[in-house]
Design an enzyme around this catalytic site. Structure first.
Site, PDB file in Angstrom:
ATOM      1  N   ARG A   1      13.522  -1.860  -7.482  1.00  0.00           N
ATOM      2  CA  ARG A   1      14.808  -1.190  -7.708  1.00  0.00           C
ATOM      3  C   ARG A   1      15.895  -2.217  -8.057  1.00  0.00           C
ATOM      4  NH1 ARG A   1      13.470   2.082  -2.544  1.00  0.00           N
ATOM      5  NH2 ARG A   1      12.718   4.084  -3.362  1.00  0.00           N
TER       6      ARG A   1
ATOM      7  N   TYR B   1      11.544   0.791 -15.291  1.00  0.00           N
ATOM      8  CA  TYR B   1      10.664   0.354 -14.213  1.00  0.00           C
ATOM      9  C   TYR B   1       9.550  -0.548 -14.723  1.00  0.00           C
ATOM     10  CZ  TYR B   1      13.104   2.757 -10.588  1.00  0.00           C
ATOM     11  OH  TYR B   1      14.075   3.104  -9.682  1.00  0.00           O
TER      12      TYR B   1
ATOM     13  N   TYR C   1      13.972   6.098 -18.247  1.00  0.00           N
ATOM     14  CA  TYR C   1      13.738   5.870 -16.817  1.00  0.00           C
ATOM     15  C   TYR C   1      12.499   5.002 -16.589  1.00  0.00           C
ATOM     16  CZ  TYR C   1      12.773   6.957 -11.906  1.00  0.00           C
ATOM     17  OH  TYR C   1      12.499   6.860 -10.560  1.00  0.00           O
TER      18      TYR C   1
END
Length: 209
Positions: free
Chosen positions: A55, A75, A71
């Site tokens: 994160r 990551y 999104y």
């Protein structure tokens, strides 16, 4: 940390476009997203990094880079950044495998901070205030509730490592409960309608009123 990722309560960005995955309930739109997301947990299981470190890596993307990627893209980039930072692979190896340049997360601005030595013995119904501070490292409390006062409506029985520590790979994260705190909408935003907002917060972010 204060960054472009923390947009809750921020005005001026216009409508948020939303599309429903079909068939409904399918978690990924593209197969590669599942592979990229799975890499997070593969790294965690191998002890290379924690979920909070991923994160934090995502939060460290350059603002323009963050806003122009999806999104799951973020990551994948976060995991790749940690693989390089942890020495599991070199940037040259990464770019060779990806057939071109691979922009990574920017360096961390903080070494993190330990969990608090003690926290009040909170209980449901207590009035609490969110600590009003600006921490340059990873944290998990949105800017809009800092310094605001609310009421505890639920306390978890489980405990988790303090994000501000484990998100930096530290070993002094301790273990804290998380607390549901209900805030009046008008207390959070003066021009908001009279509604309430419940925020899930670690005990270490709170102080008794």
């Amino acid at each position: 940390m204060d960054g472009v990722h923390d947009l809750a309560g921020v005005q001026g960005y216009g409508r948020v476009d939303h599309t429903v995955n079909k068939p409904i309930g399918r978690p990924f739109k593209h197969d590669w997203e599942a592979i990229g997301y799975g890499a997070i947990f593969a790294g965690v299981e191998k002890g290379l990094f924690s979920v909070d470190e991923v994160r934090h890596a995502v939060e460290r993307l350059a603002p323009v880079h963050y806003l122009t990627t999806s999104y799951y893209d973020r990551y994948v980039i976060g995991v790749a950044s940690l693989m390089v930072e942890k020495g599991a692979m070199t940037k040259e190896e990464l770019e060779r495998e990806s057939n071109g340049p691979f922009p990574l997360a920017m360096p961390a601005l903080s070494d993190g901070r330990p969990a608090r030595d003690t926290t009040p013995d909170f209980k449901v119904g207590d009035r609490v205030r969110v600590r009003d501070e600006h921490f340059a490292g990873h944290c998990r409390y949105p800017a809009y509730c800092r310094g605001k006062t609310g009421t505890i409506t639920h306390i978890t029985s489980e405990k988790w490592p303090f994000p501000d520590s484990i998100g930096h790979g530290r070993d002094d994260a301790g273990a804290e409960r998380t607390v549901h705190v209900e805030f009046s909408g008008t207390d959070l935003w003066d021009d908001a309608e009279a509604a309430s907002v419940v925020v899930d917060l670690f005990e270490g972010y709170l102080e008794a009123v």
